[in-house]
Scaffold this motif. Structure first.
Motif, PDB file in Angstrom:
ATOM      1  N   THR A  35     -68.462  45.124  24.277  1.00 39.50           N
ATOM      2  CA  THR A  35     -69.843  44.821  24.308  1.00 39.50           C
ATOM      3  C   THR A  35     -69.934  43.499  25.123  1.00 39.50           C
ATOM      4  O   THR A  35     -69.167  42.263  24.767  1.00 39.50           O
ATOM      5  CB  THR A  35     -70.478  44.857  22.780  1.00 39.50           C
ATOM      6  N   LYS A  56     -82.097  37.853  11.350  1.00 40.31           N
ATOM      7  CA  LYS A  56     -82.093  39.414  10.991  1.00 40.31           C
ATOM      8  C   LYS A  56     -81.969  39.975  12.342  1.00 40.31           C
ATOM      9  O   LYS A  56     -81.399  41.221  12.331  1.00 40.31           O
ATOM     10  CB  LYS A  56     -83.150  39.745  10.064  1.00 40.31           C
ATOM     11  N   TYR A  58     -80.560  39.292  15.292  1.00 40.89           N
ATOM     12  CA  TYR A  58     -79.171  39.139  15.749  1.00 40.89           C
ATOM     13  C   TYR A  58     -78.383  40.081  14.929  1.00 40.89           C
ATOM     14  O   TYR A  58     -77.507  40.693  15.661  1.00 40.89           O
ATOM     15  CB  TYR A  58     -78.804  37.664  15.699  1.00 40.89           C
ATOM     16  N   LEU A  59     -78.553  40.211  13.408  1.00 43.45           N
ATOM     17  CA  LEU A  59     -77.672  40.917  12.704  1.00 43.45           C
ATOM     18  C   LEU A  59     -77.959  42.428  13.192  1.00 43.45           C
ATOM     19  O   LEU A  59     -76.765  43.298  13.524  1.00 43.45           O
ATOM     20  CB  LEU A  59     -77.805  40.688  11.418  1.00 43.45           C
ATOM     21  N   LYS A  60     -79.173  42.766  13.485  1.00 46.19           N
ATOM     22  CA  LYS A  60     -79.571  44.255  13.666  1.00 46.19           C
ATOM     23  C   LYS A  60     -78.923  44.558  15.163  1.00 46.19           C
ATOM     24  O   LYS A  60     -78.420  45.471  15.293  1.00 46.19           O
ATOM     25  CB  LYS A  60     -81.046  44.475  13.770  1.00 46.19           C
ATOM     26  N   GLN A  61     -78.886  43.703  16.052  1.00 53.21           N
ATOM     27  CA  GLN A  61     -78.493  43.846  17.269  1.00 53.21           C
ATOM     28  C   GLN A  61     -76.970  44.005  17.516  1.00 53.21           C
ATOM     29  O   GLN A  61     -76.477  44.744  18.097  1.00 53.21           O
ATOM     30  CB  GLN A  61     -78.989  42.786  18.479  1.00 53.21           C
ATOM     31  N   LEU A  62     -76.241  43.107  16.450  1.00 55.65           N
ATOM     32  CA  LEU A  62     -74.807  43.092  16.412  1.00 55.65           C
ATOM     33  C   LEU A  62     -74.250  44.283  15.848  1.00 55.65           C
ATOM     34  O   LEU A  62     -73.042  44.702  16.015  1.00 55.65           O
ATOM     35  CB  LEU A  62     -74.484  41.809  15.931  1.00 55.65           C
ATOM     36  N   ARG A  63     -74.960  44.959  14.945  1.00 59.15           N
ATOM     37  CA  ARG A  63     -74.488  46.166  14.423  1.00 59.15           C
ATOM     38  C   ARG A  63     -74.093  47.318  15.489  1.00 59.15           C
ATOM     39  O   ARG A  63     -73.560  48.211  15.055  1.00 59.15           O
ATOM     40  CB  ARG A  63     -75.429  46.670  13.428  1.00 59.15           C
ATOM     41  N   LYS A  64     -74.817  46.971  16.870  1.00 57.21           N
ATOM     42  CA  LYS A  64     -74.688  48.119  17.675  1.00 57.21           C
ATOM     43  C   LYS A  64     -73.240  48.083  18.255  1.00 57.21           C
ATOM     44  O   LYS A  64     -72.706  49.209  19.027  1.00 57.21           O
ATOM     45  CB  LYS A  64     -75.498  47.810  18.901  1.00 57.21           C
ATOM     46  N   THR A  66     -69.287  48.446  18.149  1.00 56.24           N
ATOM     47  CA  THR A  66     -68.545  49.326  17.392  1.00 56.24           C
ATOM     48  C   THR A  66     -67.181  48.843  17.662  1.00 56.24           C
ATOM     49  O   THR A  66     -66.663  48.602  18.967  1.00 56.24           O
ATOM     50  CB  THR A  66     -68.567  50.745  17.465  1.00 56.24           C
ATOM     51  N   ASN A  67     -66.234  49.197  16.792  1.00 58.67           N
ATOM     52  CA  ASN A  67     -64.937  48.654  17.018  1.00 58.67           C
ATOM     53  C   ASN A  67     -64.215  49.896  17.966  1.00 58.67           C
ATOM     54  O   ASN A  67     -64.163  50.963  17.195  1.00 58.67           O
ATOM     55  CB  ASN A  67     -63.956  48.502  15.437  1.00 58.67           C
TER      56      ASN A  67
END
Length: 72
Positions: A35, A56, A58-64, A66-67
């Motif tokens: 990403t 909040k 930023y957290l929502k967007q960063l949850r996209k 994936t490892n």
């Protein structure tokens, strides 16, 4: 062109890439797994207090992010 800064690889591309946070095409930023995060969003995230409403988002967007699986 790749530049090593503080252990993070920064890549400059002519066409740009879509930032996972602001969802705009930008030319400079960092890669986290597969990403891209633009420089502006990286700077804003680092400077944002946890009480700020943007935190909040930023957290929502960063949850996209994936490892990626490692296939051997």
């Amino acid at each position: 062109m790749e530049v090593e800064m503080l252990g993070i690889t920064t890549t400059k591309t002519t066409a740009g890439e879509s930032c996972v946070v602001c969802e705009q095409v930008k030319g400079m930023g960092i890669h986290l797994y597969t990403t891209f995060i633009c420089e502006e969003c990286e700077r804003d995230m680092i400077g944002t207090d946890t009480n700020d409403p943007r935190y909040k988002h930023y957290l929502k967007q960063l949850r996209k992010i994936t490892n990626p699986e490692i296939c051997s």
